[in-house]
Design an enzyme around this catalytic site. Structure first.
Site, mmCIF file in Angstrom:
data_model
loop_
_atom_site.group_PDB
_atom_site.id
_atom_site.type_symbol
_atom_site.label_atom_id
_atom_site.label_comp_id
_atom_site.label_asym_id
_atom_site.label_seq_id
_atom_site.Cartn_x
_atom_site.Cartn_y
_atom_site.Cartn_z
ATOM 1 N N CYS A 115 0.808 -1.230 0.000
ATOM 2 C CA CYS A 115 0.000 0.000 0.000
ATOM 3 C C CYS A 115 0.835 1.271 0.000
ATOM 4 O O CYS A 115 0.330 2.345 -0.308
ATOM 5 C CB CYS A 115 -0.934 0.003 1.201
ATOM 6 S SG CYS A 115 -2.066 -1.373 1.125
ATOM 7 N N HIS A 261 -3.818 6.720 1.121
ATOM 8 C CA HIS A 261 -4.058 5.378 0.596
ATOM 9 C C HIS A 261 -5.493 5.010 0.968
ATOM 10 O O HIS A 261 -5.984 5.367 2.042
ATOM 11 C CB HIS A 261 -3.070 4.407 1.245
ATOM 12 C CG HIS A 261 -3.424 2.980 1.003
ATOM 13 N ND1 HIS A 261 -3.626 2.481 -0.264
ATOM 14 C CD2 HIS A 261 -3.645 1.953 1.858
ATOM 15 C CE1 HIS A 261 -3.944 1.204 -0.174
ATOM 16 N NE2 HIS A 261 -3.974 0.865 1.100
ATOM 17 N N ASN A 291 -9.797 -1.034 -2.436
ATOM 18 C CA ASN A 291 -8.367 -0.851 -2.184
ATOM 19 C C ASN A 291 -7.569 -1.427 -3.362
ATOM 20 O O ASN A 291 -7.450 -2.641 -3.493
ATOM 21 C CB ASN A 291 -8.012 -1.562 -0.865
ATOM 22 C CG ASN A 291 -6.535 -1.498 -0.531
ATOM 23 O OD1 ASN A 291 -5.715 -1.070 -1.346
ATOM 24 N ND2 ASN A 291 -6.186 -1.933 0.664
HETATM 25 N N1 ACO Z 1 -18.938 -9.367 5.958
HETATM 26 C C1 ACO Z 1 -19.623 -9.604 7.070
HETATM 27 N N2 ACO Z 1 -19.045 -9.862 8.246
HETATM 28 C C2 ACO Z 1 -17.700 -9.854 8.293
HETATM 29 C C3 ACO Z 1 -16.907 -9.585 7.151
HETATM 30 C C4 ACO Z 1 -17.586 -9.344 5.941
HETATM 31 N N3 ACO Z 1 -16.930 -9.079 4.801
HETATM 32 N N4 ACO Z 1 -15.603 -9.630 7.494
HETATM 33 C C5 ACO Z 1 -15.560 -9.916 8.802
HETATM 34 N N5 ACO Z 1 -16.827 -10.051 9.293
HETATM 35 C C6 ACO Z 1 -17.280 -10.354 10.666
HETATM 36 C C7 ACO Z 1 -16.209 -11.037 11.469
HETATM 37 O O1 ACO Z 1 -16.260 -12.444 11.286
HETATM 38 C C8 ACO Z 1 -16.576 -10.636 12.878
HETATM 39 O O2 ACO Z 1 -17.631 -11.444 13.315
HETATM 40 P P1 ACO Z 1 -17.732 -11.873 14.869
HETATM 41 O O3 ACO Z 1 -17.889 -10.597 15.641
HETATM 42 O O4 ACO Z 1 -18.940 -12.755 14.889
HETATM 43 O O5 ACO Z 1 -16.465 -12.577 15.162
HETATM 44 C C9 ACO Z 1 -17.134 -9.212 12.698
HETATM 45 O O6 ACO Z 1 -17.509 -9.109 11.327
HETATM 46 C C10 ACO Z 1 -16.117 -8.137 13.012
HETATM 47 O O7 ACO Z 1 -14.924 -8.469 12.329
HETATM 48 P P2 ACO Z 1 -13.644 -7.622 12.444
HETATM 49 O O8 ACO Z 1 -12.525 -8.247 11.658
HETATM 50 O O9 ACO Z 1 -13.397 -7.355 13.903
HETATM 51 O O10 ACO Z 1 -14.132 -6.282 11.715
HETATM 52 P P3 ACO Z 1 -13.433 -4.885 11.664
HETATM 53 O O11 ACO Z 1 -14.333 -3.859 12.182
HETATM 54 O O12 ACO Z 1 -12.031 -4.921 12.197
HETATM 55 O O13 ACO Z 1 -13.332 -4.647 10.092
HETATM 56 C C11 ACO Z 1 -11.699 -4.654 8.342
HETATM 57 C C12 ACO Z 1 -12.559 -5.511 9.275
HETATM 58 C C13 ACO Z 1 -12.611 -3.883 7.442
HETATM 59 C C14 ACO Z 1 -10.826 -5.577 7.505
HETATM 60 C C15 ACO Z 1 -10.831 -3.680 9.184
HETATM 61 O O14 ACO Z 1 -10.210 -4.377 10.243
HETATM 62 C C16 ACO Z 1 -9.779 -2.963 8.397
HETATM 63 O O15 ACO Z 1 -10.064 -2.220 7.479
HETATM 64 N N6 ACO Z 1 -8.495 -3.097 8.785
HETATM 65 C C17 ACO Z 1 -7.408 -2.370 8.162
HETATM 66 C C18 ACO Z 1 -7.144 -2.857 6.760
HETATM 67 C C19 ACO Z 1 -5.934 -2.157 6.181
HETATM 68 O O16 ACO Z 1 -5.723 -0.971 6.346
HETATM 69 N N7 ACO Z 1 -5.088 -2.927 5.525
HETATM 70 C C20 ACO Z 1 -3.865 -2.347 5.023
HETATM 71 C C21 ACO Z 1 -3.917 -2.132 3.583
HETATM 72 S S1 ACO Z 1 -4.028 -3.582 2.630
HETATM 73 C C22 ACO Z 1 -2.405 -3.960 2.118
HETATM 74 O O17 ACO Z 1 -1.437 -3.455 2.582
HETATM 75 C C23 ACO Z 1 -2.259 -5.012 1.129
#
Ligand code: ACO
Length: 336
Positions: A115, A261, A291
């Site tokens: 990223c 980003h 993304n």
């Molecule tokens: N649809 C529905 N439910 C989902 C999904 C989905 N797509 N994905 C996860 N869930 C569920 C999980 O299973 C969890 O369920 P549970 O509470 O029953 O266990 C619940 O939703 C919450 O999951 P979390 O992973 O805690 O959700 P969070 O609020 O953290 O959001 C996300 C997930 C969007 C991925 C977030 O953590 C995020 O954006 N993180 C940063 C990503 C980032 O910046 N990455 C760097 C760039 S990418 C790169 O470098 C290649």
């Protein structure tokens, strides 16, 4: 003094529009969850009937950038290609793109900074240009994520965030005493968190690199500790942006547009709040593209230029954090 300035930008998105509703047919997710947690409404993926690699998308963006810069491909002194989804394991996509541009021996360098590919790429271009080694550098950031995503409920946290796409920037040397071009930047990496966001296989450290068991265990798909990456972004991005603003002596309110980003709209909204910026100062387009990793920042610059949100004389602050983990901030001023 030699400064590094942008002469042209371009972007290319593949044709297949994939909405959140489409994803909900293939895995247990919903439009509401994806929009609430990430801000994403849709993304573009390559057409599986006409597969394309990162360099195929990249060359289309590059041609647009070259035309806008008024360059021929033969004017390029160096190609820098940033991707986490190279066409093949090796050689780098920069070599493939070089050939597609019809070039014979122009050097090509791939960087693997995910990223922050654009931020590392711009810093590399700036260093080569200011050293006097090269005058014209083509940067390309391109990703084809869709062929490597786990399109099942198991992979939903990662799969819903990624889009395919490419963007290109032509960087050129300019002799000037004006404070334009790349004004300041900081790059960081923290390998301690490398395994928090990775695609593990195939890999040279595995023997053999890929087995049917590994495929069954889904180890060839990206996996992410989303919460950890999210928290790191909230801490590192404002802290590093403040440091670069201080080093360059630029007031945070004198930045015309902050171009982050696009990993999660909530990360960028937090940045806006933490930095106490006026509404509209942070650019968002994650809604449309998801993304696109190495392509997000140059894609947003290209779009903001096209919309007239920024233009001659504008000062932008680009920032991002991603796999590695790596992060960076760069301040750039367009020539008037
Ligand atoms: N649809 C529905 N439910 C989902 C999904 C989905 N797509 N994905 C996860 N869930 C569920 C999980 O299973 C969890 O369920 P549970 O509470 O029953 O266990 C619940 O939703 C919450 O999951 P979390 O992973 O805690 O959700 P969070 O609020 O953290 O959001 C996300 C997930 C969007 C991925 C977030 O953590 C995020 O954006 N993180 C940063 C990503 C980032 O910046 N990455 C760097 C760039 S990418 C790169 O470098 C290649």
């Amino acid at each position: 003094m030699i400064r590094t300035v942008i002469r042209g930008t371009g972007r290319h998105l593949p044709p297949r529009l994939v909405t959140n509703q489409d994803l909900a047919q293939w895995m247990d997710t919903s439009d509401e969850w994806i929009q609430q947690r990430t801000g994403i409404q849709q993304r573009y993926w390559i057409d599986p009937d006409h597969p394309e690699g990162a360099s195929d998308l990249g060359v289309k963006a590059a041609r647009i950038a070259l035309e806008r810069a008024g360059w021929q491909a033969t004017d390029i002194d160096l190609i820098i290609f940033a991707t986490l989804s190279p066409d093949v394991f090796f050689p780098g996509s920069g070599c493939l793109l070089q050939h597609k541009l019809g070039l014979e021996t122009t050097p090509a360098l791939d960087i693997r900074q995910q990223c922050t590919g654009f931020l590392y790429g711009m810093a590399t271009a700036d260093a080569f240009i200011r050293s006097g080694m090269y005058r014209r550098i083509l940067f390309v950031g391109a990703e084809v994520h869709s062929t490597g995503l786990d399109i099942s409920t198991e992979g939903r946290d990662v799969t819903v965030i990624f889009g395919d796409g490419a963007a290109a920037v032509c960087f050129e040397a300019l002799e000037t005493d004006e404070p334009v071009g790349v004004l300041g930047q900081r790059l960081h990496a923290q390998g301690e968190f490398a395994e928090s966001l990775m695609t593990e296989a195939p890999a040279s450290r595995l023997w053999p690199r890929l087995t049917p068991e590994m495929l069954d265990q889904r180890r060839h798909y990206p996996r992410m500790d989303g919460k950890l990456i999210f928290k790191l972004a909230l801490k590192r991005l404002p802290e590093t942006a403040m440091a670069v603003l201080k080093e360059t002596g630029i007031d945070k309110h004198d930045i015309d547009l902050y171009i982050p980003h696009q990993a999660n709209m909530r990360i960028n909204q937090f940045f806006e709040k933490q930095m106490e910026l006026a509404e509209g100062k942070v650019y968002h387009n994650i809604q449309t593209y998801g993304n696109t990793t190495a392509a997000t920042i140059p894609l947003a610059i290209d779009e903001a230029l096209e919309k007239g949100i920024i233009g001659p004389g504008s000062t932008i602050c680009c920032f991002g954090l991603g796999a590695g983990v790596t992060w960076g901030v760069s301040i750039y001023r367009f020539v008037k």
